[in-house]
Design a protein around this motif. Structure first.
Motif, PDB file in Angstrom:
ATOM      1  N   THR A  76      28.858  25.300  -2.326  1.00 28.66           N
ATOM      2  CA  THR A  76      28.424  24.510  -1.194  1.00 28.66           C
ATOM      3  C   THR A  76      27.168  23.695  -1.891  1.00 28.66           C
ATOM      4  N   VAL A  77      26.591  22.468  -1.492  1.00 28.42           N
ATOM      5  CA  VAL A  77      25.608  21.997  -1.869  1.00 28.42           C
ATOM      6  C   VAL A  77      24.635  21.659  -0.487  1.00 28.42           C
ATOM      7  N   GLU A  78      23.467  21.909  -0.898  1.00 30.67           N
ATOM      8  CA  GLU A  78      22.614  21.851   0.274  1.00 30.67           C
ATOM      9  C   GLU A  78      21.800  20.512  -0.020  1.00 30.67           C
ATOM     10  N   ILE A  79      21.603  19.903   1.229  1.00 31.80           N
ATOM     11  CA  ILE A  79      20.795  18.456   0.897  1.00 31.80           C
ATOM     12  C   ILE A  79      19.468  18.874   1.727  1.00 31.80           C
ATOM     13  N   SER A  80      18.522  19.282   0.885  1.00 30.80           N
ATOM     14  CA  SER A  80      17.365  19.909   1.543  1.00 30.80           C
ATOM     15  C   SER A  80      16.369  18.909   1.856  1.00 30.80           C
ATOM     16  N   ALA A  81      16.446  17.533   1.244  1.00 31.09           N
ATOM     17  CA  ALA A  81      15.598  16.481   1.439  1.00 31.09           C
ATOM     18  C   ALA A  81      16.355  15.284   2.249  1.00 31.09           C
ATOM     19  N   ALA A  82      17.368  15.402   2.938  1.00 26.80           N
ATOM     20  CA  ALA A  82      18.274  14.655   3.590  1.00 26.80           C
ATOM     21  C   ALA A  82      17.531  13.392   4.218  1.00 26.80           C
ATOM     22  N   THR A  83      17.901  12.189   4.192  1.00 28.74           N
ATOM     23  CA  THR A  83      17.408  11.087   5.099  1.00 28.74           C
ATOM     24  C   THR A  83      17.409  11.356   6.620  1.00 28.74           C
ATOM     25  N   ASP A  84      16.466  11.350   7.384  1.00 26.47           N
ATOM     26  CA  ASP A  84      16.193  11.546   8.788  1.00 26.47           C
ATOM     27  C   ASP A  84      16.527  10.319   9.408  1.00 26.47           C
ATOM     28  N   ILE A  85      17.943  10.016   9.953  1.00 29.30           N
ATOM     29  CA  ILE A  85      18.074   8.593  10.461  1.00 29.30           C
ATOM     30  C   ILE A  85      17.560   8.406  11.780  1.00 29.30           C
ATOM     31  N   ALA A  86      16.830   9.485  12.323  1.00 33.38           N
ATOM     32  CA  ALA A  86      16.189   9.347  13.759  1.00 33.38           C
ATOM     33  C   ALA A  86      14.659   8.918  13.481  1.00 33.38           C
ATOM     34  N   ASP A 106      34.008   8.193   8.474  1.00 37.76           N
ATOM     35  CA  ASP A 106      33.918   9.380   9.049  1.00 37.76           C
ATOM     36  C   ASP A 106      32.418   9.867   8.979  1.00 37.76           C
ATOM     37  N   ILE A 107      32.013   9.920   7.792  1.00 33.22           N
ATOM     38  CA  ILE A 107      30.463  10.398   7.591  1.00 33.22           C
ATOM     39  C   ILE A 107      29.420   9.649   8.593  1.00 33.22           C
ATOM     40  N   SER A 108      29.886   8.240   8.544  1.00 29.82           N
ATOM     41  CA  SER A 108      28.907   7.604   9.279  1.00 29.82           C
ATOM     42  C   SER A 108      28.921   7.514  11.038  1.00 29.82           C
ATOM     43  N   ILE A 109      30.331   7.796  11.509  1.00 29.88           N
ATOM     44  CA  ILE A 109      30.588   7.926  12.545  1.00 29.88           C
ATOM     45  C   ILE A 109      30.044   9.540  13.142  1.00 29.88           C
ATOM     46  N   ILE A 110      30.291  10.354  12.397  1.00 28.85           N
ATOM     47  CA  ILE A 110      29.815  11.780  12.743  1.00 28.85           C
ATOM     48  C   ILE A 110      28.168  11.885  12.941  1.00 28.85           C
ATOM     49  N   ASN A 111      27.577  10.984  11.834  1.00 26.85           N
ATOM     50  CA  ASN A 111      25.957  11.052  11.805  1.00 26.85           C
ATOM     51  C   ASN A 111      25.409  10.405  13.171  1.00 26.85           C
ATOM     52  N   MET A 112      26.327   9.023  13.367  1.00 25.39           N
ATOM     53  CA  MET A 112      25.987   8.396  14.705  1.00 25.39           C
ATOM     54  C   MET A 112      26.045   9.246  16.000  1.00 25.39           C
ATOM     55  N   VAL A 113      27.385   9.676  16.103  1.00 28.74           N
ATOM     56  CA  VAL A 113      27.516  10.586  17.263  1.00 28.74           C
ATOM     57  C   VAL A 113      26.620  11.863  17.499  1.00 28.74           C
ATOM     58  N   LEU A 114      26.256  12.543  16.406  1.00 27.64           N
ATOM     59  CA  LEU A 114      25.359  13.713  16.414  1.00 27.64           C
ATOM     60  C   LEU A 114      23.798  13.293  16.404  1.00 27.64           C
ATOM     61  N   GLY A 115      23.586  12.124  15.971  1.00 32.96           N
ATOM     62  CA  GLY A 115      22.188  11.736  15.826  1.00 32.96           C
ATOM     63  C   GLY A 115      21.355  12.537  14.819  1.00 32.96           C
ATOM     64  N   ALA A 116      22.069  12.827  13.802  1.00 30.77           N
ATOM     65  CA  ALA A 116      21.653  13.943  12.798  1.00 30.77           C
ATOM     66  C   ALA A 116      22.451  13.468  11.348  1.00 30.77           C
ATOM     67  N   THR A 117      21.791  14.221  10.226  1.00 32.92           N
ATOM     68  CA  THR A 117      22.345  14.297   8.994  1.00 32.92           C
ATOM     69  C   THR A 117      22.805  15.461   8.491  1.00 32.92           C
ATOM     70  N   PRO A 118      23.618  15.538   7.656  1.00 39.17           N
ATOM     71  CA  PRO A 118      24.094  17.220   7.056  1.00 39.17           C
ATOM     72  C   PRO A 118      22.980  17.854   6.220  1.00 39.17           C
ATOM     73  N   THR A 119      23.030  19.074   6.577  1.00 41.59           N
ATOM     74  CA  THR A 119      22.096  19.860   5.447  1.00 41.59           C
ATOM     75  C   THR A 119      22.677  20.546   4.369  1.00 41.59           C
ATOM     76  N   ALA A 120      24.033  20.514   4.633  1.00 43.56           N
ATOM     77  CA  ALA A 120      24.791  21.232   3.516  1.00 43.56           C
ATOM     78  C   ALA A 120      26.203  20.489   3.658  1.00 43.56           C
ATOM     79  N   VAL A 121      26.822  20.426   2.246  1.00 42.46           N
ATOM     80  CA  VAL A 121      28.158  20.057   2.061  1.00 42.46           C
ATOM     81  C   VAL A 121      29.117  20.663   1.351  1.00 42.46           C
TER      82      VAL A 121
END
Length: 342
Positions: free
Chosen positions: A326-336, A168-183
């Motif tokens: 809540t955990v922030e992902i401040s340096a998340a990988t930019d898949i774009a 589901d994470i991969s589906i959501i990232n793909m559909v939105l074209g982005a990665t989360p900033t917080a989890v």
């Protein structure tokens, strides 16, 4: 190419089948320490080479698919990349973001293909959903909601988030074209199990002002595989359990929301469209893309960076379940842009 499959259980055996049908693959090598897994493959695919140790064939193969338990993914991939082999790793790519970053760096430095087995990113329905979202057909995306539920299968080495949520994470990232900033995540253990068997994960996509909620469970009476996307203009539901009409687009929403903060009084109820989407086997697309990428040197559709982006979320979810924060992902990988944090 000569391609090895390391780990020939339920999923690895499927890779052996698919690779055996690809004209670009001159030899399939099935590798598993459990001889009882190797013998059936030897009978079904007489042209395949079946062995019980990677040591026997590491100098023979050009590339390998890793379909072993998750904690072995990182060490095996590192060994293969160090030996100059192209690698595709089943989900989740590694057991930590540190391992995933190391694999991406090794592959980049050596000019090798590193791909991740996110099968749903090769699914024709998910691709269509991504395309209509990117085209703005649903309007501004408010949120996504996913459910991946069933009675089992309990895993001996990971919890339900690491087992099911990568899809589901991969589906959501793909559909939105982005990665989360917080989890943020919450999980519970039942039936005396050492790992969480039911969990809820919330993803915040701060860069596009959207959220996503993931429900995963090994303890549910019904098998559910559903993704709901809610936009300002339309809504869409992808139900993978349906034989036909897996994607349905609903012309529904709030009509003329008031500006003064009062409750909206008008709703829009339009038609439902289920587009015809030609289907292919996602696993065949996964393996074909990996082999062609390794041969030509082009970037695979689901490369190591996309695998890293999913592992970042899984690791953040584990931290959130342990701390309640809540955990922030401040340096998340930019898949774009393919930017990988140091």
């Amino acid at each position: 190419m000569k391609v090895g499959v390391i780990g020939c259980g339920y999923w690895g055996a499927k890779h052996v089948r698919v690779l055996s049908s690809l004209p670009e693959v001159s030899l399939v090598v099935a590798i598993d320490a459990q001889a009882e897994r190797i013998e059936p493959l030897r009978r079904m695919y007489p042209s395949a080479l079946c062995v019980t140790s990677l040591d026997e064939v590491i100098d023979l193969i050009d590339a390998a698919i890793i379909a072993t338990p998750p904690r072995s993914h990182g060490p095996l991939a590192k060994r293969l990349l160090a030996a100059g082999k192209h690698v595709m790793v089943e989900k989740p790519m590694t057991a930590s973001t540190a391992e995933a970053r190391e694999l991406v760096a090794m592959a980049d430095e050596a000019g090798l293909t590193l791909a991740t087995g996110h099968t749903f990113e090769h699914n024709a329905v998910v691709k269509h959903l991504r395309d209509i979202v990117a085209a703005g057909e649903l309007g501004k995306i408010y949120y996504l909601d996913t459910a991946r539920l069933n009675l089992g299968l309990y895993q001996p080495d990971v919890n339900v988030v690491w087992d099911l949520a990568p899809h589901d994470i991969s589906i959501i990232n793909m559909v939105l074209g982005a990665t989360p900033t917080a989890v943020s995540a919450r999980g519970d253990r039942h039936a005396g199990t050492p790992f969480e068997d039911v969990a809820y994960v919330r993803l915040e996509y701060g860069t596009i002002d959207a959220t996503a909620n993931i429900h995963v469970s090994w303890l549910d009476p019904s098998k559910v595989r559903r993704v709901t996307v809610v936009g300002s203009q339309r809504m869409a539901v992808y139900d993978d359990m349906l034989d036909e009409g897996r994607l349905r687009i609903y012309d529904k929403g709030i009509q003329g929301a008031p500006l003064d903060g009062t409750v909206p009084m008008s709703y829009r109820y339009g038609g439902i469209v289920s587009p015809h989407i030609p289907m292919t086997e996602p696993l065949a697309e996964v393996d074909r893309d990996f082999v062609e990428s390794a041969i030509t040197g082009r970037r695979p559709a689901v490369d190591g960076r996309r695998g890293l982006a999913v592992v970042e979320v899984l690791e953040a979810a584990a931290e959130s379940m342990a701390t309640g924060r809540t955990v922030e992902i401040s340096a998340a990988t930019d898949i774009a842009t393919d930017a990988v944090p140091a």
